[in-house]
Design a protein around this motif. Structure first.
Motif, PDB file in Angstrom:
ATOM      1  N   ALA A 211       0.822  -1.215   0.000  1.00  0.00           N
ATOM      2  CA  ALA A 211       0.000   0.000   0.000  1.00  0.00           C
ATOM      3  C   ALA A 211       0.859   1.269   0.000  1.00  0.00           C
ATOM      4  CB  ALA A 211      -0.933   0.002   1.204  1.00  0.00           C
ATOM      5  N   ASP A 212       1.935   1.273   0.804  1.00  0.00           N
ATOM      6  CA  ASP A 212       2.765   2.469   0.945  1.00  0.00           C
ATOM      7  C   ASP A 212       3.777   2.622  -0.187  1.00  0.00           C
ATOM      8  OD1 ASP A 212       1.472   2.989   3.361  1.00  0.00           O
ATOM      9  OD2 ASP A 212       3.075   2.114   4.577  1.00  0.00           O
ATOM     10  N   GLY A 213       4.315   1.497  -0.648  1.00  0.00           N
ATOM     11  CA  GLY A 213       5.351   1.529  -1.667  1.00  0.00           C
ATOM     12  C   GLY A 213       6.747   1.727  -1.123  1.00  0.00           C
ATOM     13  N   PHE A 214       6.886   1.737   0.200  1.00  0.00           N
ATOM     14  CA  PHE A 214       8.201   1.916   0.816  1.00  0.00           C
ATOM     15  C   PHE A 214       8.223   1.282   2.198  1.00  0.00           C
ATOM     16  CE2 PHE A 214       5.732   5.794   1.676  1.00  0.00           C
ATOM     17  CZ  PHE A 214       5.796   5.871   3.058  1.00  0.00           C
ATOM     18  N   VAL A 215       9.444   1.132   2.730  1.00  0.00           N
ATOM     19  CA  VAL A 215       9.668   0.649   4.091  1.00  0.00           C
ATOM     20  C   VAL A 215       9.945   1.869   4.957  1.00  0.00           C
ATOM     21  CG1 VAL A 215      11.135  -0.765   5.581  1.00  0.00           C
ATOM     22  CG2 VAL A 215      10.610  -1.545   3.254  1.00  0.00           C
ATOM     23  N   HIS A 216       9.208   1.986   6.054  1.00  0.00           N
ATOM     24  CA  HIS A 216       9.395   3.102   6.990  1.00  0.00           C
ATOM     25  C   HIS A 216      10.699   2.922   7.757  1.00  0.00           C
ATOM     26  CE1 HIS A 216       5.309   4.839   6.668  1.00  0.00           C
ATOM     27  NE2 HIS A 216       4.990   3.593   6.339  1.00  0.00           N
ATOM     28  N   LEU A 217      11.528   3.956   7.751  1.00  0.00           N
ATOM     29  CA  LEU A 217      12.757   3.990   8.522  1.00  0.00           C
ATOM     30  C   LEU A 217      12.712   5.219   9.429  1.00  0.00           C
ATOM     31  CD1 LEU A 217      15.352   3.276   5.669  1.00  0.00           C
ATOM     32  CD2 LEU A 217      14.154   1.613   7.108  1.00  0.00           C
ATOM     33  N   SER A 218      13.666   5.298  10.337  1.00  0.00           N
ATOM     34  CA  SER A 218      13.780   6.444  11.240  1.00  0.00           C
ATOM     35  C   SER A 218      15.237   6.668  11.571  1.00  0.00           C
ATOM     36  CB  SER A 218      13.034   6.187  12.559  1.00  0.00           C
ATOM     37  OG  SER A 218      11.674   5.941  12.363  1.00  0.00           O
ATOM     38  N   THR A 219      15.516   7.812  12.164  1.00  0.00           N
ATOM     39  CA  THR A 219      16.811   8.063  12.791  1.00  0.00           C
ATOM     40  C   THR A 219      16.636   7.803  14.284  1.00  0.00           C
ATOM     41  OG1 THR A 219      16.395  10.386  13.252  1.00  0.00           O
ATOM     42  CG2 THR A 219      17.357   9.843  11.074  1.00  0.00           C
ATOM     43  N   PRO A 220      17.727   7.679  15.038  1.00  0.00           N
ATOM     44  CA  PRO A 220      17.591   7.486  16.485  1.00  0.00           C
ATOM     45  C   PRO A 220      16.804   8.605  17.166  1.00  0.00           C
ATOM     46  CG  PRO A 220      19.800   6.927  15.799  1.00  0.00           C
ATOM     47  CD  PRO A 220      19.121   7.543  14.596  1.00  0.00           C
ATOM     48  N   ALA A 221      16.920   9.834  16.695  1.00  0.00           N
ATOM     49  CA  ALA A 221      16.244  10.964  17.330  1.00  0.00           C
ATOM     50  C   ALA A 221      14.743  10.990  17.081  1.00  0.00           C
ATOM     51  CB  ALA A 221      16.874  12.277  16.845  1.00  0.00           C
ATOM     52  N   GLN A 222      14.259  10.234  16.112  1.00  0.00           N
ATOM     53  CA  GLN A 222      12.835  10.298  15.784  1.00  0.00           C
ATOM     54  C   GLN A 222      12.105   8.971  15.932  1.00  0.00           C
ATOM     55  OE1 GLN A 222      13.662   9.974  10.988  1.00  0.00           O
ATOM     56  NE2 GLN A 222      12.934  11.901  11.714  1.00  0.00           N
ATOM     57  N   VAL A 223      12.807   7.883  16.175  1.00  0.00           N
ATOM     58  CA  VAL A 223      12.172   6.563  16.179  1.00  0.00           C
ATOM     59  C   VAL A 223      11.086   6.434  17.244  1.00  0.00           C
ATOM     60  CG1 VAL A 223      13.845   5.405  17.701  1.00  0.00           C
ATOM     61  CG2 VAL A 223      12.632   4.085  15.936  1.00  0.00           C
ATOM     62  N   HIS A 224      11.198   7.189  18.327  1.00  0.00           N
ATOM     63  CA  HIS A 224      10.185   7.115  19.383  1.00  0.00           C
ATOM     64  C   HIS A 224       8.813   7.623  18.917  1.00  0.00           C
ATOM     65  CE1 HIS A 224      11.499  11.260  19.637  1.00  0.00           C
ATOM     66  NE2 HIS A 224      10.425  11.538  20.355  1.00  0.00           N
ATOM     67  N   LEU A 225       8.772   8.503  17.923  1.00  0.00           N
ATOM     68  CA  LEU A 225       7.490   9.044  17.456  1.00  0.00           C
ATOM     69  C   LEU A 225       6.599   7.954  16.854  1.00  0.00           C
ATOM     70  CD1 LEU A 225       8.803  12.409  15.979  1.00  0.00           C
ATOM     71  CD2 LEU A 225       7.513  12.093  18.099  1.00  0.00           C
ATOM     72  N   PRO A 226       7.063   7.218  15.839  1.00  0.00           N
ATOM     73  CA  PRO A 226       6.217   6.132  15.343  1.00  0.00           C
ATOM     74  C   PRO A 226       6.050   5.001  16.356  1.00  0.00           C
ATOM     75  CG  PRO A 226       8.307   6.148  14.169  1.00  0.00           C
ATOM     76  CD  PRO A 226       8.263   7.386  15.018  1.00  0.00           C
ATOM     77  N   ALA A 227       7.068   4.762  17.182  1.00  0.00           N
ATOM     78  CA  ALA A 227       6.951   3.697  18.188  1.00  0.00           C
ATOM     79  C   ALA A 227       5.786   3.980  19.127  1.00  0.00           C
ATOM     80  CB  ALA A 227       8.254   3.561  18.973  1.00  0.00           C
ATOM     81  N   ASN A 228       5.698   5.200  19.614  1.00  0.00           N
ATOM     82  CA  ASN A 228       4.614   5.550  20.544  1.00  0.00           C
ATOM     83  C   ASN A 228       3.260   5.638  19.851  1.00  0.00           C
ATOM     84  OD1 ASN A 228       5.959   5.667  23.072  1.00  0.00           O
ATOM     85  ND2 ASN A 228       6.990   7.509  22.349  1.00  0.00           N
ATOM     86  N   ARG A 229       3.259   6.062  18.615  1.00  0.00           N
ATOM     87  CA  ARG A 229       2.010   6.185  17.868  1.00  0.00           C
ATOM     88  C   ARG A 229       1.431   4.811  17.522  1.00  0.00           C
ATOM     89  NH1 ARG A 229       3.649   9.986  14.681  1.00  0.00           N
ATOM     90  NH2 ARG A 229       4.606   8.668  13.130  1.00  0.00           N
ATOM     91  N   LEU A 230       2.304   3.867  17.177  1.00  0.00           N
ATOM     92  CA  LEU A 230       1.857   2.575  16.648  1.00  0.00           C
ATOM     93  C   LEU A 230       1.999   1.402  17.613  1.00  0.00           C
ATOM     94  CD1 LEU A 230       3.507   2.955  13.135  1.00  0.00           C
ATOM     95  CD2 LEU A 230       1.099   3.327  13.720  1.00  0.00           C
ATOM     96  N   PHE A 231       2.957   1.472  18.546  1.00  0.00           N
ATOM     97  CA  PHE A 231       3.307   0.288  19.328  1.00  0.00           C
ATOM     98  C   PHE A 231       3.400   0.530  20.830  1.00  0.00           C
ATOM     99  CE2 PHE A 231       5.588  -0.122  15.176  1.00  0.00           C
ATOM    100  CZ  PHE A 231       4.802  -1.126  14.642  1.00  0.00           C
ATOM    101  N   ALA A 232       2.755   1.544  21.354  1.00  0.00           N
ATOM    102  CA  ALA A 232       2.869   1.876  22.777  1.00  0.00           C
ATOM    103  C   ALA A 232       2.665   0.640  23.646  1.00  0.00           C
ATOM    104  CB  ALA A 232       1.858   2.950  23.150  1.00  0.00           C
TER     105      ALA A 232
END
Length: 122
Positions: free
Chosen positions: A37-58
């Motif tokens: 659906a997205d066409g890509f794999v979501h990646l992050s940097t160490p400074a931002q990885v907590h944002l999707p982690a908390n949004r999706l996997f709290a």
């Protein structure tokens, strides 16, 4: 990599469950469920990885962070906006192809704090 922006020298991370990582090791690539659906794999940097982690996997305790060597990625990485609640100037790396297991240089558990929130890695 292309679409270089400030921060592209940072480490790239991909977050998944331990079970998904085992499947990727077996298959040689990681293709997340949302890839078609997205066409890509979501990646992050160490400074931002907590944002999707908390949004999706709290609160989840089965996550690992895959640290990637960008030189081992054969597909394009684009730095693009996240979701509207992310800081306006923040760009996330997106890999426009499957994530090869050969690009993973380190795997570490990613655990929430006692409140269930994932802290920034810095």
């Amino acid at each position: 990599m292309s679409d270089a922006t400030p921060g592209t020298g940072d480490r790239l991370l991909h977050m998944c469950s331990r079970e998904e990582w085992r499947a990727a090791q077996r298959d040689g690539v990681r293709v997340p469920d949302g890839f078609a659906a997205d066409g890509f794999v979501h990646l992050s940097t160490p400074a931002q990885v907590h944002l999707p982690a908390n949004r999706l996997f709290a609160g989840r305790r089965d996550l690992v962070l895959l640290e990637l060597d960008p030189a081992r990625l054969s597909d394009e990485v684009r730095w693009e906006p996240g979701v509207p609640s992310d800081p306006a100037s923040m760009r996330f790396p997106h890999l426009y192809g499957p994530l090869p297991v050969a690009a993973v240089v380190r795997v570490q558990d990613y655990l929430p704090d006692p409140s269930g929130a994932f802290p920034p890695l810095g």
